[in-house]
Structures are given as structure tokens and as C-alpha cells.
Write an enzyme that holds these catalytic residues in place. Structure first.
Site, PDB file in Angstrom:
ATOM      1  N   HIS A  62       0.875   4.828   0.617  1.00  0.00           N
ATOM      2  CA  HIS A  62       0.204   5.776   1.545  1.00  0.00           C
ATOM      3  C   HIS A  62       0.139   7.418   0.490  1.00  0.00           C
ATOM      4  CE1 HIS A  62       0.305   4.027   5.792  1.00  0.00           C
ATOM      5  NE2 HIS A  62       1.471   3.731   5.369  1.00  0.00           N
ATOM      6  N   HIS A 115       0.553  -1.531  -0.051  1.00  0.00           N
ATOM      7  CA  HIS A 115       0.099   0.004   0.013  1.00  0.00           C
ATOM      8  C   HIS A 115       0.828   1.666   0.129  1.00  0.00           C
ATOM      9  CE1 HIS A 115       0.510  -1.389   4.312  1.00  0.00           C
ATOM     10  NE2 HIS A 115       0.574   0.032   4.746  1.00  0.00           N
TER      11      HIS A 115
HETATM   12  P1  AMP Z   1       1.652   0.402   7.524  1.00  0.00           P
HETATM   13  O1  AMP Z   1       2.263   0.695   9.024  1.00  0.00           O
HETATM   14  O2  AMP Z   1       2.689   1.381   6.137  1.00  0.00           O
HETATM   15  O3  AMP Z   1       1.679  -0.569   6.921  1.00  0.00           O
HETATM   16  O4  AMP Z   1       0.139   0.839   6.980  1.00  0.00           O
HETATM   17  C1  AMP Z   1      -0.380   0.094   7.448  1.00  0.00           C
HETATM   18  C2  AMP Z   1      -1.431   1.497   7.370  1.00  0.00           C
HETATM   19  O5  AMP Z   1      -3.154   0.448   7.676  1.00  0.00           O
HETATM   20  C3  AMP Z   1      -2.083   1.786   8.785  1.00  0.00           C
HETATM   21  O6  AMP Z   1      -2.059   3.720   8.498  1.00  0.00           O
HETATM   22  C4  AMP Z   1      -3.670   1.951   9.232  1.00  0.00           C
HETATM   23  O7  AMP Z   1      -3.958   2.221  10.271  1.00  0.00           O
HETATM   24  C5  AMP Z   1      -4.518   1.130   8.161  1.00  0.00           C
HETATM   25  N1  AMP Z   1      -4.944   0.513   8.506  1.00  0.00           N
HETATM   26  C6  AMP Z   1      -5.191  -0.986   8.878  1.00  0.00           C
HETATM   27  N2  AMP Z   1      -6.897  -1.916   9.203  1.00  0.00           N
HETATM   28  C7  AMP Z   1      -7.243  -0.208   8.199  1.00  0.00           C
HETATM   29  C8  AMP Z   1      -8.765  -0.847   7.964  1.00  0.00           C
HETATM   30  N3  AMP Z   1      -9.191  -1.993   8.197  1.00  0.00           N
HETATM   31  N4  AMP Z   1      -9.135   0.273   6.760  1.00  0.00           N
HETATM   32  C9  AMP Z   1      -8.473   1.384   6.303  1.00  0.00           C
HETATM   33  N5  AMP Z   1      -6.883   1.170   7.236  1.00  0.00           N
HETATM   34  C10 AMP Z   1      -6.684   0.143   7.865  1.00  0.00           C
END
Ligand code: AMP
Ligand code: ZN
Length: 147
Positions: free
Chosen positions: A106, A104
Site C-alpha cells: 500500500h 501488495h
Molecule cells: P489488505 O487488507 O492489506 O489485504 O488490503 C487489501 C486491499 O485491497 C484493501 O485496501 C481493499 O480495499 C483493496 N481491494 C480489494 N478489492 C479491490 C479491487 N477490486 N480493486 C482495487 N482494490 C481492491
């Protein structure tokens, strides 16, 4: 479907099994709001097909993710949300801060006083000697040739 995909929260979002606030989608890519935003409008851009990390991601889809990220960055600046600048951030691997193992990107709206800081280690700011940079560049060039 592999167990890894069955357990993946982002695959569940793609399938509509978990709620999400979608901002864009096409055949290959989905963008939705982060559930714990750093700033309002913080968006995640993901491939619809599961890939746990960059090594497993089709480079063409990687390009599509970046294109969509650019569009969203531009839209955020015109959205009425506070957005004076934008950070694009991708954590590849646990040590890089990856928590969800479905690639993903950001897209984080930035504004003066938003409080976000990225802190580097104590060696940051020092300039290594040129021959050290050359050695590192050579290692990377060799690795590129063998990929
Ligand atoms: P990372 O730490 O780069 O792997 O980012 C994972 C991101 O996914 C974090 O910013 C979380 O807040 C986000 N996240 C986790 N679960 C969900 C969800 N169900 N819907 C939207 N964002 C999510
Ligand atoms: Zn997944």
C-alpha cells in the site's frame, strides 16, 4: 493456472478481467488505485505473477515492488493530490491484516487531519531490558543463518 490464482481478485485485475485504475506497469509489476482508499491516491503495488505472501515472493520482484512504491510515493507528492507525507504498508498474513492473498504494497498519501491512526498494544512505549533485546536479536540472527 492453479485454483488459488483463478480465484484471486488481483490476478483478475492483472489479466484485465476486473476493472482497475492503473497508474504504472512494467513486465513484472502493476500499480493501481485501491477501490476503498484510506486517502485519495491510495495505490497498491503488486507483482504480476501470483504470490500469496512474502515467503512465496521472489526477492528480486520484492525489490522491484519497493522501487515502484518509492516512485509512486514521490509522484504522489507532486501529483496535486493532498500529500504531505506517505505511509508504505504491507500486511503479510491474516493476523497482520492481510485480506487479499496476493502480495501488495500500500502507498498511502498522508496529510494533516486525515484521521488515519495506527494503534499499538498496551506494552508499546516500554523499553525492554538490553539483555532481552540481545536475546531477540540472536534468535533473528540464527534464523537468518538457517534461511
Ligand atoms: P489488505 O487488507 O492489506 O489485504 O488490503 C487489501 C486491499 O485491497 C484493501 O485496501 C481493499 O480495499 C483493496 N481491494 C480489494 N478489492 C479491490 C479491487 N477490486 N480493486 C482495487 N482494490 C481492491
Ligand atoms: Zn493473484
Amino acid at each position: 493456472m492453479k485454483q488459488e490464482e483463478q480465484d484471486c481478485i488481483f490476478c483478475k485485475i492483472v489479466a484485465g478481467e476486473l476493472p482497475s485504475s492503473r497508474v504504472f506497469e512494467d513486465n513484472q509489476v502493476l500499480a493501481f488505485l485501491d477501490i476503498r482508499p484510506i486517502t485519495p491516491g491510495h495505490t497498491l503495488v503488486i507483482p504480476k505473477q501470483h504470490a500469496p505472501n512474502l515467503a512465496k515472493l521472489d526477492p528480486g520482484i520484492g525489490g522491484e515492488i519497493f522501487k515502484v512504491g518509492m516512485k509512486i510515493a514521490s509522484a504522489l507528492r507532486r501529483s496535486g493530490l493532498r500529500c504531505e507525507g506517505v505511509n508504505l504498508w504491507l500486511a503479510d498474513g491474516k493476523v497482520a491484516g492481510q485480506d487479499v492473498f496476493h502480495v501488495h504494497l500500500h502507498i498511502i498519501p498522508r496529510f494533516s487531519g486525515d484521521g488515519l491512526r495506527i494503534r499499538a498494544g498496551p506494552d508499546y512505549g516500554k523499553m525492554p531490558p538490553r539483555d532481552e533485546l540481545e536475546k531477540q536479536a540472536d534468535s533473528i540472527t540464527q534464523a537468518l543463518k538457517s534461511s
